[in-house]
Design a protein around this motif. Structure first.
Motif, short mmCIF file in Angstrom:
data_model
loop_
_atom_site.label_atom_id
_atom_site.label_comp_id
_atom_site.label_asym_id
_atom_site.label_seq_id
_atom_site.Cartn_x
_atom_site.Cartn_y
_atom_site.Cartn_z
N GLU A 87 5.53 9.38 -37.45
CA GLU A 87 5.10 8.89 -38.83
C GLU A 87 4.55 7.67 -38.95
OE1 GLU A 87 8.77 9.54 -41.17
OE2 GLU A 87 8.57 11.79 -41.07
N ASN A 88 5.14 6.70 -38.24
CA ASN A 88 4.73 5.25 -38.16
C ASN A 88 3.53 4.81 -37.03
OD1 ASN A 88 6.30 4.60 -40.60
ND2 ASN A 88 7.91 4.64 -39.17
N PHE A 89 3.09 5.87 -36.31
CA PHE A 89 2.27 5.77 -35.35
C PHE A 89 0.64 5.70 -35.79
CE2 PHE A 89 -0.02 6.98 -31.64
CZ PHE A 89 -0.06 5.90 -30.55
N VAL A 90 0.09 4.96 -35.60
CA VAL A 90 -1.28 4.78 -36.38
C VAL A 90 -2.59 5.37 -35.03
CG1 VAL A 90 -0.65 2.88 -37.78
CG2 VAL A 90 -1.54 2.33 -35.72
N HIS A 147 4.34 5.27 -27.99
CA HIS A 147 3.89 3.78 -27.59
C HIS A 147 2.09 3.98 -27.40
CE1 HIS A 147 7.62 1.97 -26.66
NE2 HIS A 147 7.76 3.27 -26.08
N GLY A 148 1.50 2.98 -27.79
CA GLY A 148 -0.04 2.80 -27.87
C GLY A 148 -0.72 2.26 -28.65
N ASP A 149 -1.77 1.63 -28.57
CA ASP A 149 -2.64 0.81 -29.28
C ASP A 149 -4.20 1.52 -29.37
OD1 ASP A 149 -3.79 -1.15 -30.99
OD2 ASP A 149 -4.16 -2.43 -29.43
N GLY A 150 -4.19 2.55 -30.77
CA GLY A 150 -5.36 3.19 -30.89
C GLY A 150 -5.33 4.60 -30.15
N VAL A 179 -2.06 7.19 -28.05
CA VAL A 179 -0.71 7.24 -27.16
C VAL A 179 -0.89 6.87 -25.80
CG1 VAL A 179 -0.77 9.76 -27.21
CG2 VAL A 179 1.28 8.54 -27.36
N THR A 180 0.23 6.21 -25.46
CA THR A 180 0.13 5.78 -23.91
C THR A 180 1.64 6.22 -23.25
OG1 THR A 180 0.81 3.63 -24.42
CG2 THR A 180 -1.55 4.13 -24.08
N GLY A 181 2.66 6.54 -24.19
CA GLY A 181 3.92 6.67 -23.70
C GLY A 181 4.77 6.96 -24.84
N ALA A 182 5.96 7.70 -24.50
CA ALA A 182 7.03 8.10 -25.65
C ALA A 182 8.35 8.06 -25.04
CB ALA A 182 6.64 9.65 -25.89
N ASP A 183 9.05 7.25 -26.04
CA ASP A 183 10.74 7.20 -25.78
C ASP A 183 11.62 8.59 -25.95
OD1 ASP A 183 10.10 4.62 -25.29
OD2 ASP A 183 10.97 3.84 -27.13
N ILE A 184 12.13 8.95 -25.23
CA ILE A 184 12.74 10.13 -25.16
C ILE A 184 14.32 9.94 -24.86
CG2 ILE A 184 13.54 12.62 -24.23
CD1 ILE A 184 10.50 12.51 -23.04
N VAL A 244 8.34 7.83 -21.02
CA VAL A 244 7.71 8.54 -20.01
C VAL A 244 6.37 8.23 -20.31
CG1 VAL A 244 9.11 10.36 -19.68
CG2 VAL A 244 7.42 10.67 -21.43
N PRO A 245 5.10 8.31 -19.44
CA PRO A 245 3.65 8.17 -19.62
C PRO A 245 3.24 9.44 -20.31
CG PRO A 245 4.19 8.51 -17.37
CD PRO A 245 5.46 8.46 -17.88
N VAL A 246 2.29 9.12 -21.19
CA VAL A 246 1.85 10.10 -22.22
C VAL A 246 0.40 10.08 -22.56
CG1 VAL A 246 2.00 11.81 -24.16
CG2 VAL A 246 4.03 10.96 -23.18
N ASP A 247 -0.43 10.90 -22.28
CA ASP A 247 -2.01 10.86 -22.95
C ASP A 247 -2.05 11.51 -24.19
OD1 ASP A 247 -3.02 9.43 -20.83
OD2 ASP A 247 -2.57 11.00 -19.51
N THR A 248 -1.33 12.65 -24.43
CA THR A 248 -1.61 13.62 -25.48
C THR A 248 0.04 14.09 -25.93
OG1 THR A 248 -3.74 14.14 -25.20
CG2 THR A 248 -2.63 15.76 -26.47
N VAL A 249 0.49 13.99 -26.96
CA VAL A 249 1.54 14.81 -27.59
C VAL A 249 1.27 16.17 -28.43
CG1 VAL A 249 3.59 14.51 -28.98
CG2 VAL A 249 2.66 12.72 -27.85
N VAL A 250 1.65 17.24 -27.76
CA VAL A 250 1.55 18.56 -28.66
C VAL A 250 2.71 18.65 -29.36
CG1 VAL A 250 0.79 20.87 -28.36
CG2 VAL A 250 -0.24 19.43 -26.71
N ALA A 251 2.52 18.70 -30.80
CA ALA A 251 3.83 18.82 -31.44
C ALA A 251 3.66 20.33 -31.99
CB ALA A 251 3.57 18.03 -32.88
N ALA A 252 4.59 21.18 -31.12
CA ALA A 252 4.50 22.38 -31.41
C ALA A 252 5.93 22.84 -32.31
CB ALA A 252 4.72 23.30 -30.04
#
Length: 322
Positions: A129-132, A210-213, A215-220, A230-238
């Motif tokens: 929601e707050n990630f641009v 996380h990321g600027d422009g 996503v580069t990571g996510a807090d779980i 964890v490092p992330v390039d793409t989040v698939v919100a299923a």
């Protein structure tokens, strides 16, 4: 105002087969869909996934199934009105008049509604929601776009596990996070994913990206545990989607929640308006693509008799025409 024998609302698999079958019955056809290309939810949501419950195909990719259905329907030259919403229904001399967004008006011998679940909106990922930045998707139209990436899948339903199954051979890593211990996905699919090098984290939530422009990571966060990044390039919100029947709710159709009530001929409570596929409801209804194919043929055959009372309900087998 243009004349057409059958207007089919919805260009998913059921609608495409209805277009073929109506052509086989010698009826002119217009296929209407708010999406810009045929295939409905298959094209929009899982074109690269394998489908295993289509008769005659041990497995078939969603994109290939749609292509085959379009080719089959093309035998009789249906007209496609895509990227257009069917809005108003009225009657003139006992025949349905369908008004479309953009101004087209079709006077129809019959209408067959094959709109699946209607228009659908993916449920949002709260952490986004707050990630641009970018890198958050709800569907994966082209699996190759995620090749070599670290992919994080959020969800516990069939879509989440189907994406994990499809992406694992291509991605650098696949992590699946679900907030509960039990999954809604089919048990056989869950077992297949468990056999793969896919990390499954249960009783957990993605709390921050996380990321600027991009996503580069996510807090779980596992319930009662610490935060893991964890490092992330793409989040698939299923996380599923909400469905909306839109203008159809204003037509006066008898509904059961989001579904249209039909009888054994697939006719609705409105004259000359039939329905088939996932959008329908009747005792014993089973929502499968295979079921929709049979319902489409039933709807077309009964519509053919309504349009021309001298026509036969059963036209014979297609193999007899050759």
């Amino acid at each position: 105002m243009r004349e057409v024998d059958v207007a089919i609302i919805g260009a998913g698999p059921t609608g495409l087969f209805a277009a073929y079958y109506a052509g086989f019955r010698g009826l002119s056809v217009a296929v209407i869909d708010v999406l810009p290309e045929p295939g409905g939810q298959v094209t929009a949501m899982y074109p690269e996934k394998m489908i295993y419950d289509i008769a005659g195909f041990p497995s078939i990719k969603g994109r290939d199934l749609v292509a085959n259905l379009v080719t089959q329907a093309a035998t009789f030259g249906p007209e496609y009105l895509l990227g257009v919403r069917a809005e108003k229904l009225s009657y003139l001399d006992g025949r349905p008049v369908l008004s479309l967004a953009g101004g087209d008006v079709l006077r129809c011998g019959a209408i067959i509604v094959t709109a699946g679940l209607g228009s659908f909106t993916p449920r949002p990922l709260p952490a986004a929601e707050n990630f641009v930045g970018g890198g958050i998707v709800f569907f994966v139209p082209h699996l190759a776009d995620l090749a070599g990436q670290d992919v994080l899948i959020v969800g516990g339903g069939d879509s989440a596990f189907d994406w994990a199954l499809a992406l694992q051979p291509l991605a650098r890593s696949v992590t699946l996070v679900h907030r509960r211990e039990k999954f809604r996905a089919h048990a056989a699919t869950v077992d297949r994913v468990r056999e793969l090098p896919v990390r499954i984290i249960v009783n957990a939530e993605v709390t921050r990206l996380h990321g600027d422009g991009a996503v580069t990571g996510a807090d779980i966060v596992v319930k009662g545990g610490e935060v893991e990044t964890v490092p992330v390039d793409t989040v698939v919100a299923a996380l599923g989607f909400t469905a909306d029947l839109g203008p159809l709710t204003e037509w006066g159709l008898a509904l059961d929640k989001r579904h249209i009530l039909v009888d054994s001929t697939m006719i609705t409570n409105l004259p000359r308006v039939f329905a088939a596929g996932d959008i329908t409801e009747y005792p014993g209804k089973v929502r499968l693509i295979a079921t929709g194919f049979g319902e489409a043929a039933t709807a077309v055959n009964n519509a053919a008799v309504v349009i021309n009372p001298a026509a036969h309900l059963f036209p014979g087998h297609s193999s007899d025409a050759g």
